[in-house]
Design an enzyme around this catalytic site. Sequence first.
Site, PDB file in Angstrom:
ATOM      1  N   TYR A  66     -14.131   6.347   7.072  1.00  8.16           N
ATOM      2  CA  TYR A  66     -13.863   7.587   8.196  1.00  8.16           C
ATOM      3  C   TYR A  66     -14.945   8.360   7.972  1.00  8.16           C
ATOM      4  O   TYR A  66     -15.012   8.619   9.692  1.00  8.16           O
ATOM      5  CB  TYR A  66     -12.801   8.438   7.182  1.00  8.16           C
ATOM      6  CG  TYR A  66     -10.936   8.185   7.390  1.00  8.16           C
ATOM      7  CD1 TYR A  66     -10.711   6.553   7.993  1.00  8.16           C
ATOM      8  CD2 TYR A  66     -10.561   8.678   6.485  1.00  8.16           C
ATOM      9  CE1 TYR A  66      -9.505   6.284   7.181  1.00  8.16           C
ATOM     10  CE2 TYR A  66      -9.232   8.212   6.784  1.00  8.16           C
ATOM     11  CZ  TYR A  66      -8.607   6.989   6.118  1.00  8.16           C
ATOM     12  OH  TYR A  66      -7.763   6.378   6.102  1.00  8.16           O
ATOM     13  N   LYS A  82     -10.729  -4.009  -2.349  1.00  7.53           N
ATOM     14  CA  LYS A  82     -10.716  -5.498  -1.361  1.00  7.53           C
ATOM     15  C   LYS A  82     -12.026  -6.179  -2.299  1.00  7.53           C
ATOM     16  O   LYS A  82     -12.180  -6.980  -0.512  1.00  7.53           O
ATOM     17  CB  LYS A  82     -10.255  -5.230   0.242  1.00  7.53           C
ATOM     18  CG  LYS A  82      -9.782  -6.664   0.742  1.00  7.53           C
ATOM     19  CD  LYS A  82      -8.557  -7.229   0.364  1.00  7.53           C
ATOM     20  CE  LYS A  82      -7.846  -7.958   1.769  1.00  7.53           C
ATOM     21  NZ  LYS A  82      -7.202  -8.241   0.342  1.00  7.53           N
ATOM     22  N   ASP A  86      -3.810  -5.155  -0.867  1.00  6.32           N
ATOM     23  CA  ASP A  86      -2.278  -5.476  -0.714  1.00  6.32           C
ATOM     24  C   ASP A  86      -1.760  -5.574  -1.419  1.00  6.32           C
ATOM     25  O   ASP A  86       0.326  -5.805  -1.994  1.00  6.32           O
ATOM     26  CB  ASP A  86      -2.841  -7.087  -0.122  1.00  6.32           C
ATOM     27  CG  ASP A  86      -3.818  -8.040  -0.811  1.00  6.32           C
ATOM     28  OD1 ASP A  86      -4.080  -7.889  -1.301  1.00  6.32           O
ATOM     29  OD2 ASP A  86      -3.544  -8.668  -0.253  1.00  6.32           O
ATOM     30  N   ASP A 109      -5.516   6.561   1.077  1.00 10.74           N
ATOM     31  CA  ASP A 109      -4.678   7.398   2.719  1.00 10.74           C
ATOM     32  C   ASP A 109      -3.403   6.880   2.702  1.00 10.74           C
ATOM     33  O   ASP A 109      -2.968   7.948   2.455  1.00 10.74           O
ATOM     34  CB  ASP A 109      -5.128   7.038   3.586  1.00 10.74           C
ATOM     35  CG  ASP A 109      -4.688   7.771   4.871  1.00 10.74           C
ATOM     36  OD1 ASP A 109      -4.252   8.913   4.503  1.00 10.74           O
ATOM     37  OD2 ASP A 109      -4.930   8.195   6.170  1.00 10.74           O
ATOM     38  N   ASP A 145       0.416   7.897   0.263  1.00 16.33           N
ATOM     39  CA  ASP A 145       1.899   8.673   1.143  1.00 16.33           C
ATOM     40  C   ASP A 145       3.055   7.461   0.600  1.00 16.33           C
ATOM     41  O   ASP A 145       3.899   8.077   0.832  1.00 16.33           O
ATOM     42  CB  ASP A 145       1.133   8.034   3.209  1.00 16.33           C
ATOM     43  CG  ASP A 145       1.091   9.744   3.176  1.00 16.33           C
ATOM     44  OD1 ASP A 145       0.637  11.168   2.433  1.00 16.33           O
ATOM     45  OD2 ASP A 145       1.239   9.697   4.640  1.00 16.33           O
TER      46      ASP A 145
END
Length: 355
Positions: A140, A190, A222, A246, A250
């Site tokens: 980000y 990852k 994943d 993020d 959620d």
Amino acid sequence: MKICVMPGDGIGPEIMEQGVKVLNVIGEKFGHKFETTEALIGGAAIDATGGPLPEETVKACKESDAVLLGAVGGPKWDTIDPAIRPERGLLGIRKELSLFANLRPAALFSELKDACYLRADIVEKGLDVMVVRELTGGIYFGEPRGTKTENGERMGYNTMVYYEHEVKRIAKVAFEAAMKRDKRLCSVDKANVLDVSRVWREIVIEVSEEYPEVELTHMYVDNAAMQLVRDPSQFDVIVTGNLFGDILSDAAAAITGSIGMLPSASLGASNPGLYEPIHGSAPDIAGENKANPLATILSIAMMLRYSFNMAEEADCIEAAVEKTLAEGLRTGDIMDEGGKLVGCTEMGEAVIKNL
Ligand code: NAD
């Protein structure tokens, strides 16, 4: 202890009123002096001062030991200049306080298990996950970033970058959180594809040497997304970067099915931590005494636990919330068959009675 209280907009003032009452009762019960000062943020600050984060608010926050926030935003400010939108106040204060760690617990209260989106047999072992998300680095914020046209074709790019000090400090927060919980930490990355993840993993393993009591595991993002909905009970604390955090935080919150129940904390190195419910300002029910104040009340429990090391006081609040739910009291958002519908004030008062 000095606490800066920012009620904000919409249901913010209503839920915060109940939260501060709970805090005061805890102060009396355990013999602590909590000194609260109110400050403006978001739309309320825009109306009063022309900007979403007045200088006095920043000063009041920096002079405090912890900061409590209700919620910001609402349709009234949706069409104003994006540079001074209410959400800018929130991003601004996070930046001013250098809050690099976001702690998002997603717990399913047994009384509310019917609200959970997962099948009963999946959550029968419980759902109590804390996602620790890195908040100020990663893709980000990484440079270079941008958009351009190359060979007549549009393209966009961002950079996922983590420096050693950024990984170290977020890993430490996560290990500390695990020490306060079930002492299990899963680092999500990852590393099978991304170089940045391989460095992340290496550093997390190094930090783990300082926390021999915590069981550290690693999982690819994943797989983590899949495991979270397949068997969330396997997780205690998850630590991960900004982008993965993020999404996973959620997802973890959403499966509990109760947005009005979930607290959060944002922490920096030595600055005051900021505690807030994860939901927004709910303009559709603002001012109607319908809001659920429990996420705010649970955010105060987090503040006591993480900023003031008051585990007993935090436990007391969480137990009072559980007892209130067990008595069948429900605000509209968590209403179920057999529940007794109450308003924001009644819910707050019931928790206080049960403290
Ligand atoms: P929201 O979380 O405010 O509301 C979503 C739905 O959940 C609404 O139906 C609302 O009534 C309900 N809800 C939320 N909290 C509740 C509570 N405590 N008790 C009962 N019901 C509750 O999200 P939204 O509608 O997408 O956004 C509304 C405003 O809030 C927007 O201006 C948005 O930008 C802002 N927002 C602020 C924050 C924040 O301050 N951290 C976070 C998200 C959204």
